[in-house]
Write an enzyme that holds these catalytic residues in place. Structure first.
Site, PDB file in Angstrom:
ATOM      1  N   GLU A 221       3.505  -4.710  12.484  1.00 25.57           N
ATOM      2  CA  GLU A 221       2.606  -3.471  12.116  1.00 25.57           C
ATOM      3  C   GLU A 221       0.934  -4.445  11.035  1.00 25.57           C
ATOM      4  O   GLU A 221       1.267  -4.631   9.903  1.00 25.57           O
ATOM      5  CB  GLU A 221       2.789  -2.436  11.152  1.00 25.57           C
ATOM      6  CG  GLU A 221       4.303  -1.850  12.437  1.00 25.57           C
ATOM      7  CD  GLU A 221       5.246  -0.420  12.070  1.00 25.57           C
ATOM      8  OE1 GLU A 221       5.541   0.014  12.151  1.00 25.57           O
ATOM      9  OE2 GLU A 221       4.710  -0.563  10.224  1.00 25.57           O
TER      10      GLU A 221
ATOM     11  N   ASN B 224       0.800  -1.151   0.118  1.00 23.08           N
ATOM     12  CA  ASN B 224       0.474   0.263   0.209  1.00 23.08           C
ATOM     13  C   ASN B 224       1.335   1.491   0.066  1.00 23.08           C
ATOM     14  O   ASN B 224       0.661   2.108  -0.722  1.00 23.08           O
ATOM     15  CB  ASN B 224      -0.960  -0.258   0.757  1.00 23.08           C
ATOM     16  CG  ASN B 224      -0.415  -0.096   2.780  1.00 23.08           C
ATOM     17  OD1 ASN B 224       0.645  -0.820   2.887  1.00 23.08           O
ATOM     18  ND2 ASN B 224      -1.537   0.914   3.088  1.00 23.08           N
TER      19      ASN B 224
ATOM     20  N   GLU C 229       7.705   0.664  16.545  1.00 23.46           N
ATOM     21  CA  GLU C 229       8.743   1.528  16.203  1.00 23.46           C
ATOM     22  C   GLU C 229       8.637   2.938  15.963  1.00 23.46           C
ATOM     23  O   GLU C 229       7.516   3.521  16.712  1.00 23.46           O
ATOM     24  CB  GLU C 229       8.837   0.503  14.393  1.00 23.46           C
ATOM     25  CG  GLU C 229       8.846  -1.115  14.227  1.00 23.46           C
ATOM     26  CD  GLU C 229       9.946  -1.744  13.312  1.00 23.46           C
ATOM     27  OE1 GLU C 229      10.355  -1.436  12.780  1.00 23.46           O
ATOM     28  OE2 GLU C 229       8.914  -2.293  13.039  1.00 23.46           O
TER      29      GLU C 229
ATOM     30  N   CYS D  39      -3.172   2.032   6.269  1.00 21.38           N
ATOM     31  CA  CYS D  39      -3.929   0.974   7.784  1.00 21.38           C
ATOM     32  C   CYS D  39      -4.116   2.069   8.205  1.00 21.38           C
ATOM     33  O   CYS D  39      -4.488   1.980   9.408  1.00 21.38           O
ATOM     34  CB  CYS D  39      -2.740   0.570   8.277  1.00 21.38           C
ATOM     35  SG  CYS D  39      -1.438   1.299   8.438  1.00 21.38           S
TER      36      CYS D  39
HETATM   37  P1  NAD Z   1      -0.884  -9.332   3.476  1.00 14.79           P
HETATM   38  O1  NAD Z   1      -0.146 -10.057   4.388  1.00 14.79           O
HETATM   39  O2  NAD Z   1      -1.516  -9.775   2.317  1.00 14.79           O
HETATM   40  O3  NAD Z   1       0.855  -8.653   2.584  1.00 14.79           O
HETATM   41  C1  NAD Z   1       1.940  -8.618   3.222  1.00 14.79           C
HETATM   42  C2  NAD Z   1       3.320  -8.891   2.459  1.00 14.79           C
HETATM   43  O4  NAD Z   1       3.602  -9.871   3.443  1.00 14.79           O
HETATM   44  C3  NAD Z   1       3.695  -9.942   1.009  1.00 14.79           C
HETATM   45  O5  NAD Z   1       4.978  -9.458   1.017  1.00 14.79           O
HETATM   46  C4  NAD Z   1       3.518 -11.289   0.982  1.00 14.79           C
HETATM   47  O6  NAD Z   1       3.667 -11.874   0.093  1.00 14.79           O
HETATM   48  C5  NAD Z   1       3.431 -11.311   2.590  1.00 14.79           C
HETATM   49  N1  NAD Z   1       3.284 -12.813   2.945  1.00 14.79           N
HETATM   50  C6  NAD Z   1       1.700 -12.953   2.720  1.00 14.79           C
HETATM   51  N2  NAD Z   1       1.307 -14.104   3.402  1.00 14.79           N
HETATM   52  C7  NAD Z   1       3.075 -14.352   3.931  1.00 14.79           C
HETATM   53  C8  NAD Z   1       3.598 -15.923   4.759  1.00 14.79           C
HETATM   54  N3  NAD Z   1       2.336 -16.747   5.213  1.00 14.79           N
HETATM   55  N4  NAD Z   1       3.758 -15.993   5.013  1.00 14.79           N
HETATM   56  C9  NAD Z   1       4.712 -14.357   4.671  1.00 14.79           C
HETATM   57  N5  NAD Z   1       4.656 -13.548   4.512  1.00 14.79           N
HETATM   58  C10 NAD Z   1       3.880 -13.342   3.440  1.00 14.79           C
HETATM   59  O7  NAD Z   1      -0.888  -7.543   3.675  1.00 14.79           O
HETATM   60  P2  NAD Z   1      -1.134  -6.756   2.512  1.00 14.79           P
HETATM   61  O8  NAD Z   1      -2.552  -6.625   1.742  1.00 14.79           O
HETATM   62  O9  NAD Z   1       0.008  -6.493   1.310  1.00 14.79           O
HETATM   63  O10 NAD Z   1      -1.213  -5.268   3.250  1.00 14.79           O
HETATM   64  C11 NAD Z   1      -2.796  -5.240   3.785  1.00 14.79           C
HETATM   65  C12 NAD Z   1      -2.451  -4.591   4.933  1.00 14.79           C
HETATM   66  O11 NAD Z   1      -1.611  -3.738   5.545  1.00 14.79           O
HETATM   67  C13 NAD Z   1      -3.527  -4.116   5.201  1.00 14.79           C
HETATM   68  O12 NAD Z   1      -4.287  -5.200   6.027  1.00 14.79           O
HETATM   69  C14 NAD Z   1      -3.119  -3.289   5.957  1.00 14.79           C
HETATM   70  O13 NAD Z   1      -3.739  -2.770   7.492  1.00 14.79           O
HETATM   71  C15 NAD Z   1      -2.147  -3.686   6.661  1.00 14.79           C
HETATM   72  N6  NAD Z   1      -0.683  -2.683   6.944  1.00 14.79           N
HETATM   73  C16 NAD Z   1      -1.141  -1.901   8.208  1.00 14.79           C
HETATM   74  C17 NAD Z   1       0.180  -1.362   8.695  1.00 14.79           C
HETATM   75  C18 NAD Z   1       0.404  -0.305   9.841  1.00 14.79           C
HETATM   76  O14 NAD Z   1       1.484   0.460  10.202  1.00 14.79           O
HETATM   77  N7  NAD Z   1      -0.233  -1.193  10.686  1.00 14.79           N
HETATM   78  C19 NAD Z   1       0.887   0.299   7.769  1.00 14.79           C
HETATM   79  C20 NAD Z   1       0.495  -0.854   5.738  1.00 14.79           C
HETATM   80  C21 NAD Z   1      -0.234  -1.732   5.704  1.00 14.79           C
END
Ligand code: NAD
Length: 488
Positions: free
Chosen positions: A256, A157, A469, A290
């Site tokens: 996060e 994102n 962080e 997020c």
């Molecule tokens: P996601 O969890 O689908 O993927 C994030 C990353 O994790 C990607 O690189 C993906 O390939 C990897 N991944 C997925 N499954 C995995 C596994 N089993 N083992 C290891 N790696 C794995 O998330 P997304 O759709 O890319 O991002 C959106 C989400 O991120 C939303 O829920 C959003 O709220 C959250 N987000 C949180 C913050 C924060 O600071 N709290 C910031 C940005 C986004």
């Protein structure tokens, strides 16, 4: 004549390397294929981790903290020198407006490296004195060392911003890293690897592996026992899976995760500022931050007026090509994500929501009809128990509900499995201070949103994360601290 598509490769032990297996990187702007991306298998992930481990015994280990700070500044400069290439990469992968990539994404990546260079120079250890039983004056002090190999897994994102938010402090503390960007936004991380190489970072200190999550690169990385710490930004469900992998070997984690954030608007607010602020917090980056507000609570005396102003504001947002004049909103990240968001638009109707505006897909009559766009959408009329009020949509949508008292709104905001952020709009600062501390979240904004001093702690409560962080909290997470007690 067809032009060959670029091939995005991994960066392991200072070299760009390809894999047999690749996947297509599709732009959400118009469905065009941008590049072919290598997918690292378990063997390549192991090679990247081994390279990072070897780098811990190489020239990087001899860098003083001041030399590491200089390196971070060179990396910041390297990004700046290729600023427009980074902007183009981020825009093509994500469909965001060019002005946003310039002023937020890439600018913040530069700032991340500068901030942690400065913090590193200012950071020191702790020192304590005490008298031992024999009367001797004993002193204790702490030293910081790197953990070793840190795995960094990031989402799509805010791709470069969120990746460098973790790479910068990890390198500042002397670790080597293996980073895995999202499969949906692989381009800016590949450019970052070039910047690392050109900045003269010793080989193996920064490694990049592309691929998917489950049963792919991400899972191989988190399961590798030679990874000492894992830092992750993404969905809560993924965080939970990674935590299970990290439990093997009791490795450090920092998460996060997702949110279902509220904005609370009191009747005494600066009305126009609150409308502008909530429009921003609901629809920025097409709602794919997020920290976006998906639940908006408005004090009853101004509720109707507020809903009308929000609807007018949402309808005035210009959706379009990233470089169009005055564009406010781009596409979503992918067709897959659009299907998920449209699924929530349908669910809201099924749950009895009133759709004040939006709820569909814009029609352009050109190549953008092959893209992944949705309309900014506002709902009213849902109960707090509706799934659309409890689950993160991660799209340009908010629900607006009225409230009658401070206690009521605090209870409703806190009645949520997530706990990332709340934005509060009021002119009564005494009330703002009192109410802010009652929210079970990691971050509260008063009369603003998304404003961050990078020295402050950042993270979520409940399902929104684990650990903090930012500033010295980052330096603490990315360091192994040893206490030394001396009886002179
Ligand atoms: P996601 O969890 O689908 O993927 C994030 C990353 O994790 C990607 O690189 C993906 O390939 C990897 N991944 C997925 N499954 C995995 C596994 N089993 N083992 C290891 N790696 C794995 O998330 P997304 O759709 O890319 O991002 C959106 C989400 O991120 C939303 O829920 C959003 O709220 C959250 N987000 C949180 C913050 C924060 O600071 N709290 C910031 C940005 C986004």
């Amino acid at each position: 004549m067809s032009t060959a598509l670029p091939l995005l490769r991994h960066f392991i032990a200072g070299e760009f390397v390809a894999s047999a297996k690749t996947f297509a990187n599709i732009s959400p702007i118009d469905g065009r294929q941008l590049s072919q991306v290598c997918e690292a298998d378990a063997h390549q992930v192991d090679q990247a981790v081994a390279a990072a481990r070897a780098a811990q015994a190489g020239p990087w280990a001899a860098y003083s903290s001041s030399q590491r700070a200089d390196m971070l500044l060179r990396i910041a400069q390297g990004i700046e020198q290729r600023f427009e290439e980074f902007v183009a990469a981020e825009v093509a992968d994500t469909g965001r407006p060019v002005h946003q990539a310039r002023t937020l994404d890439i600018a913040r990546a530069v700032h991340n490296f500068r901030t942690f260079a400065e913090l590193l120079r200012q950071s020191g250890g702790e020192y304590f004195e005490m008298r031992a039983a024999d009367g001797n004056e004993v002193f204790s002090y702490t030293v910081r060392k790197p953990h070793g190999v840190v795995a960094i897994i990031s989402p799509w994102n805010l791709p470069l911003l969120l990746l460098t938010w973790k790479v910068a402090p990890a390198l500042a503390c002397g670790n080597s890293v293996v980073v895995k960007p999202s499969e949906d936004s692989p381009s800016s991380a590949t450019l970052l690897a070039e910047v690392m190489r050109d900045a003269g970072l010793p080989s193996g200190v920064f490694n990049l592996v592309h691929g998917f999550g489950p049963q792919s690169t991400g899972e191989f990385l988190t399961r590798n026992p030679d990874v000492d710490a894992i830092t992750f930004t993404g969905e809560t469900r993924t965080g939970s899976t990674i935590m299970k992998a990290a439990a093997e070997g009791v490795r450090e984690v920092s998460f996060e995760l997702g949110g279902k954030n509220a904005a609370v608007v009191f009747a005494d607010c600066d009305f126009d500022a609150a409308v502008a602020g909530v429009l921003r917090s609901s629809f920025s980056n097409s709602g794919q931050v997020c920290l976006c507000s998906e639940r908006v609570y408005v004090e009853r005396p101004i509720y109707e007026r507020f809903v009308a102003a929000m609807a007018a504001g949402a309808e005035a947002l210009k959706i379009g090509y990233p470089d169009e004049d005055g564009v406010n909103m781009g596409s979503l990240i992918s067709h897959k994500h659009r299907d998920k968001v449209l699924g929530y638009f349908q669910l809201a109707r099924d749950e009895g929501a009133t759709q004040v505006t939006g709820g569909g897909v814009p029609h352009f009559g050109d190549a953008r009809d092959n893209g992944a766009y949705v309309q900014p959408t506002i709902w009213t009329g849902l109960g707090d128990d509706a799934r659309c009020m409890r689950e993160e949509v991660f799209g340009p949508v908010c629900h607006i509900a009225p409230f009658d008292s401070e206690d009521e709104v605090v209870r409703r905001v806190n009645d949520c499995a997530y706990g990332l952020a709340t934005a509060l709009w009021t002119r009564d600062l005494k009330r703002a201070h009192q109410v802010s501390r009652r929210f079970h979240v990691g971050m509260v904004w008063v009369n603003t949103w998304f404003l961050r001093d990078l020295r402050t702690p950042f993270g979520g409560a409940r399902l929104s994360g684990l650990g903090r962080e930012g500033g010295h909290h980052s330096l603490d997470f990315y360091s192994a601290i040893t206490t030394i007690c001396v009886n002179p």
